[in-house]
Design an enzyme around this catalytic site. Structure first.
Site, PDB file in Angstrom:
ATOM      1  N   HIS A 123      26.927 -25.537 -69.940  1.00  0.00           N
ATOM      2  CA  HIS A 123      26.987 -25.350 -68.490  1.00  0.00           C
ATOM      3  C   HIS A 123      26.390 -24.006 -68.099  1.00  0.00           C
ATOM      4  O   HIS A 123      26.311 -23.092 -68.915  1.00  0.00           O
ATOM      5  CB  HIS A 123      28.443 -25.393 -68.006  1.00  0.00           C
ATOM      6  CG  HIS A 123      29.274 -24.259 -68.552  1.00  0.00           C
ATOM      7  ND1 HIS A 123      29.865 -24.315 -69.801  1.00  0.00           N
ATOM      8  CD2 HIS A 123      29.586 -23.033 -68.039  1.00  0.00           C
ATOM      9  CE1 HIS A 123      30.516 -23.182 -70.029  1.00  0.00           C
ATOM     10  NE2 HIS A 123      30.356 -22.383 -68.978  1.00  0.00           N
ATOM     11  N   HIS A 171      22.936 -18.150 -67.132  1.00  0.00           N
ATOM     12  CA  HIS A 171      22.678 -18.349 -68.563  1.00  0.00           C
ATOM     13  C   HIS A 171      23.510 -19.528 -69.040  1.00  0.00           C
ATOM     14  O   HIS A 171      24.445 -19.959 -68.361  1.00  0.00           O
ATOM     15  CB  HIS A 171      23.058 -17.093 -69.352  1.00  0.00           C
ATOM     16  CG  HIS A 171      24.505 -16.732 -69.196  1.00  0.00           C
ATOM     17  ND1 HIS A 171      24.978 -15.960 -68.152  1.00  0.00           N
ATOM     18  CD2 HIS A 171      25.607 -17.070 -69.934  1.00  0.00           C
ATOM     19  CE1 HIS A 171      26.285 -15.829 -68.256  1.00  0.00           C
ATOM     20  NE2 HIS A 171      26.700 -16.502 -69.321  1.00  0.00           N
TER      21      HIS A 171
END
EC number: 3.1.4.37
Length: 239
Positions: free
Chosen positions: A39, A150
């Site tokens: 995620h 990220h």
């Protein structure tokens, strides 16, 4: 972190399977680390106290991404061009790093994407910043100065990571993403503006990686209180 908003690749997609494979792979290299779902954290510390709040957050996610995409399309459409922001995937990668922080031990660093940044700013303004007089400016400052999207591949307290393990990390990412990792030198005079003080090792990709996802994807509201194994998905919406 408390209540966080995630953007996840569709289950079964190449992006999901590749990232999940890397997460499992690094868990075997660092056996005490937890396994989690791939995620991007869009924002954290959401003010969310009920199921109704969860539903409002998810509804706002859908509205925000539709509105921002439409705005980008219209803006470029007037010039007879296809907007790069609309055409580019919401999540794509330009490098990776091994960091000092538990939640950023190994991460893939994302390219900037106007739509993803726009959604993050809207959600931050609506559900994190609670002062009506400063929420807009604080959300704008946060997205420009603190939002560094990220995808984490490892959560771990181990520091420093051994040189032998660094070589394994490099090889596995190169193999999975079909890129070569080029060590990135810290820019002189940058202080910690580029996050250099928070990382042990950082690489750039020698070429653009095809690993990415756009829409479809899934927004999830996640209760991140306690150990990772106890985190709970409170709600989700596919876009």
């Amino acid at each position: 972190m408390a209540i966080a908003l995630w953007y996840c690749p569709p289950q079964g997609s190449v992006a999901y399977e590749t990232l999940q494979m890397l997460i499992f792979s690094f868990q075997t290299l660092f056996p005490d680390s937890p396994v989690f779902e791939p995620h991007v954290t869009v924002t954290s510390h959401l003010v969310c106290n009920s199921k109704d709040d969860v539903n409002k957050i998810l509804t706002s996610c859908v509205a925000a991404i539709q509105s921002i995409r439409s705005h980008q399309t219209a803006k470029k459409g007037r010039k007879g061009q296809v907007s790069h922001a609309v055409a580019a995937p919401l999540v794509s990668f330009n490098g990776c790093s091994v960091g000092k922080q538990y939640f950023k031990k190994i991460v893939l660093e994302c390219n900037k994407n106007k739509i993803l940044y726009g959604v993050a700013q809207v959600m931050r303004e609506m559900y994190v910043e609670i002062d009506p007089e400063t929420r807009s400016s604080r959300a704008a400052t946060w997205v420009h100065e603190e939002f560094h999207p990220h995808v984490s591949l490892l959560y771990s307290d181990i520091h420093p990571v051994s040189q032998a393990s660094l070589r394994v990390v490099q090889q596995r990412i190169e193999d999975a993403l079909d890129v070569q990792l080029v060590p990135r030198e810290k820019r002189k005079g940058s202080g910690n503006a580029d996050g250099s003080n928070e990382v042990q090792m950082r690489w750039d990709f020698d070429v653009s990686s095809s690993l990415s996802w756009n829409i479809p994807g899934t927004f999830k509201v996640v209760n991140c209180v306690g150990p990772v194994q106890e985190w709970e998905v409170l709600g989700r919406v596919d876009v």
